[in-house]
Design a protein around this motif. Sequence first.
Motif, mmCIF file in Angstrom:
data_model
loop_
_atom_site.group_PDB
_atom_site.id
_atom_site.type_symbol
_atom_site.label_atom_id
_atom_site.label_comp_id
_atom_site.label_asym_id
_atom_site.label_seq_id
_atom_site.Cartn_x
_atom_site.Cartn_y
_atom_site.Cartn_z
ATOM 1 N N PRO A 1 1.057 22.838 68.943
ATOM 2 C CA PRO A 1 2.161 23.066 69.885
ATOM 3 C C PRO A 1 1.648 23.675 71.184
ATOM 4 C CG PRO A 1 2.165 24.728 68.161
ATOM 5 C CD PRO A 1 1.121 23.719 67.769
ATOM 6 N N TYR A 2 2.311 23.313 72.282
ATOM 7 C CA TYR A 2 1.959 23.852 73.587
ATOM 8 C C TYR A 2 3.044 24.828 74.041
ATOM 9 C CZ TYR A 2 -1.623 20.227 74.098
ATOM 10 O OH TYR A 2 -2.734 19.415 73.939
ATOM 11 N N THR A 3 2.647 25.811 74.796
ATOM 12 C CA THR A 3 3.587 26.796 75.320
ATOM 13 C C THR A 3 4.267 26.244 76.568
ATOM 14 O OG1 THR A 3 2.204 28.607 74.512
ATOM 15 C CG2 THR A 3 3.863 29.144 76.200
ATOM 16 N N PRO A 4 5.593 26.136 76.578
ATOM 17 C CA PRO A 4 6.276 25.610 77.758
ATOM 18 C C PRO A 4 5.941 26.403 79.020
ATOM 19 C CG PRO A 4 7.777 25.708 75.902
ATOM 20 C CD PRO A 4 6.525 26.429 75.479
ATOM 21 N N GLY A 5 5.754 25.664 80.128
ATOM 22 C CA GLY A 5 5.544 26.294 81.419
ATOM 23 C C GLY A 5 4.110 26.566 81.796
ATOM 24 N N ILE A 6 3.159 26.335 80.876
ATOM 25 C CA ILE A 6 1.770 26.641 81.208
ATOM 26 C C ILE A 6 1.104 25.463 81.911
ATOM 27 C CG2 ILE A 6 1.569 28.185 79.228
ATOM 28 C CD1 ILE A 6 -0.275 26.010 77.957
ATOM 29 N N SER A 7 0.046 25.756 82.650
ATOM 30 C CA SER A 7 -0.777 24.718 83.256
ATOM 31 C C SER A 7 -1.849 24.305 82.250
ATOM 32 C CB SER A 7 -1.438 25.249 84.533
ATOM 33 O OG SER A 7 -2.403 24.328 85.009
ATOM 34 N N LEU A 8 -2.169 23.015 82.246
ATOM 35 C CA LEU A 8 -3.192 22.507 81.333
ATOM 36 C C LEU A 8 -4.588 22.574 81.936
ATOM 37 C CD1 LEU A 8 -1.219 19.406 80.022
ATOM 38 C CD2 LEU A 8 -1.660 21.545 78.800
ATOM 39 N N GLY A 9 -4.686 23.014 83.191
ATOM 40 C CA GLY A 9 -5.990 23.066 83.858
ATOM 41 C C GLY A 9 -6.385 21.686 84.345
ATOM 42 N N LEU B 1 2.875 16.587 86.261
ATOM 43 C CA LEU B 1 1.709 16.186 85.485
ATOM 44 C C LEU B 1 0.660 17.293 85.533
ATOM 45 C CD1 LEU B 1 1.496 12.546 86.879
ATOM 46 C CD2 LEU B 1 2.571 13.280 84.741
ATOM 47 N N GLY B 2 0.001 17.514 84.395
ATOM 48 C CA GLY B 2 -0.984 18.590 84.317
ATOM 49 C C GLY B 2 -0.385 19.893 83.842
ATOM 50 N N THR B 3 0.865 19.847 83.355
ATOM 51 C CA THR B 3 1.553 21.054 82.878
ATOM 52 C C THR B 3 2.280 20.749 81.567
ATOM 53 O OG1 THR B 3 3.635 20.613 84.025
ATOM 54 C CG2 THR B 3 1.933 21.779 85.265
ATOM 55 N N VAL B 4 2.866 21.785 80.980
ATOM 56 C CA VAL B 4 3.742 21.651 79.816
ATOM 57 C C VAL B 4 5.162 21.939 80.280
ATOM 58 C CG1 VAL B 4 4.244 22.440 77.476
ATOM 59 C CG2 VAL B 4 1.877 22.420 78.300
ATOM 60 N N ASP B 5 6.068 20.987 80.027
ATOM 61 C CA ASP B 5 7.424 21.178 80.539
ATOM 62 C C ASP B 5 8.247 22.087 79.627
ATOM 63 O OD1 ASP B 5 8.386 19.655 78.398
ATOM 64 O OD2 ASP B 5 8.578 17.819 79.581
ATOM 65 N N ALA B 6 9.514 22.274 79.971
ATOM 66 C CA ALA B 6 10.370 23.212 79.251
ATOM 67 C C ALA B 6 10.626 22.800 77.809
ATOM 68 C CB ALA B 6 11.701 23.367 79.987
ATOM 69 N N SER B 7 10.446 21.506 77.501
ATOM 70 C CA SER B 7 10.644 21.018 76.134
ATOM 71 C C SER B 7 9.376 21.102 75.293
ATOM 72 C CB SER B 7 11.148 19.565 76.168
ATOM 73 O OG SER B 7 12.390 19.474 76.825
ATOM 74 N N GLY B 8 8.309 21.614 75.885
ATOM 75 C CA GLY B 8 7.050 21.695 75.163
ATOM 76 C C GLY B 8 6.236 20.425 75.200
ATOM 77 N N VAL B 9 6.608 19.479 76.077
ATOM 78 C CA VAL B 9 5.859 18.228 76.240
ATOM 79 C C VAL B 9 4.695 18.473 77.187
ATOM 80 C CG1 VAL B 9 5.944 15.846 77.032
ATOM 81 C CG2 VAL B 9 7.905 16.826 75.818
ATOM 82 N N ALA B 10 3.492 18.142 76.732
ATOM 83 C CA ALA B 10 2.289 18.308 77.552
ATOM 84 C C ALA B 10 2.005 17.009 78.299
ATOM 85 C CB ALA B 10 1.102 18.683 76.672
ATOM 86 N N TRP B 11 1.933 17.123 79.626
ATOM 87 C CA TRP B 11 1.649 15.966 80.487
ATOM 88 C C TRP B 11 0.204 16.091 80.974
ATOM 89 C CZ3 TRP B 11 5.475 12.279 81.391
ATOM 90 C CH2 TRP B 11 6.766 12.627 81.018
ATOM 91 N N VAL B 12 -0.715 15.474 80.284
ATOM 92 C CA VAL B 12 -2.130 15.568 80.637
ATOM 93 C C VAL B 12 -2.442 14.517 81.710
ATOM 94 C CG1 VAL B 12 -4.504 15.504 79.804
ATOM 95 C CG2 VAL B 12 -2.664 16.324 78.293
#
Length: 288
Positions: free
Chosen positions: A2-10, A21-32
Amino acid sequence: MPYTPGISLGGLSATLGSVALGTVDASGVAWVLQTLEGWDSPDVRAEFTDREGDHGAWASPVYLGSRPITLAGTIVAPSQALLEAAMEQLRAAAGLTDTQLTVWETLPKQCTVRRSGKVLLQYVTDVTASYSVMVTAEDPRRYGTTQQSGVTGLPVTTGGLTFPAAVPFAFSASGATGTIAAANAGTVETRPVLTVAGPVVAPLVSALYPDGTVRQLAYSQTLQSGEQLVIDTDARTVLLNGVSRRRFLSVPAGWPTIPAASTVTYQFQSGTYSASASLTATWRSAWM
């Protein structure tokens, strides 16, 4: 995992419409975001004609072409339902009309794009999918995300200021002189929007360049109180309250743009002083 909503993926980070893109949205979806092709440079339009009986060629003027951009990566969702919703969100974000693309570099830059190819989405697992989106910016410049602006009235001196016959000209930074200093921190010229608000008789906008040259925009008609004349130096349109008035504008020396890494001083003038008249310039720094 699981990813933490609102974080940057670097790594790479960009926003296409409503999709970050490059972040985790409010639903916990990671957009790499793994690929960003076309952001480095647009193509150019140029022709080279061989010199007859001599070395080399004759070169035509060189112009930037449009900028095709491909964004590609992976979507990782907490559930299949959220993955499917994310895929629909991406399809919608790659709009058929103007959509803003912002790339979050150290100095963020943006451009206006439209979809120019299929949105490719491929399931990898029930909660993971790969994506590839192709969009194109008709204007190849990459603009600063901060819009700059300046406003001035007519010079306080009755009748406005008149340029002397010789150059260079000297202006004060004070708004009382009827001037706006417009700086472009980028690597390619940028083109401001100039808005004249009435009442004003036959307004004249002059651009003073660092080398002492001057370009002028002379409007031959009178603006009444409440009227606005919008001059777009990129689209080369002249609209009075939304209606074209291009035929009344004289552009004798070319449209007054702002060169790369340079500052242009815009001077607002009229043969008749009006305390309510104003000139507003808006622009963004631009990069190639």
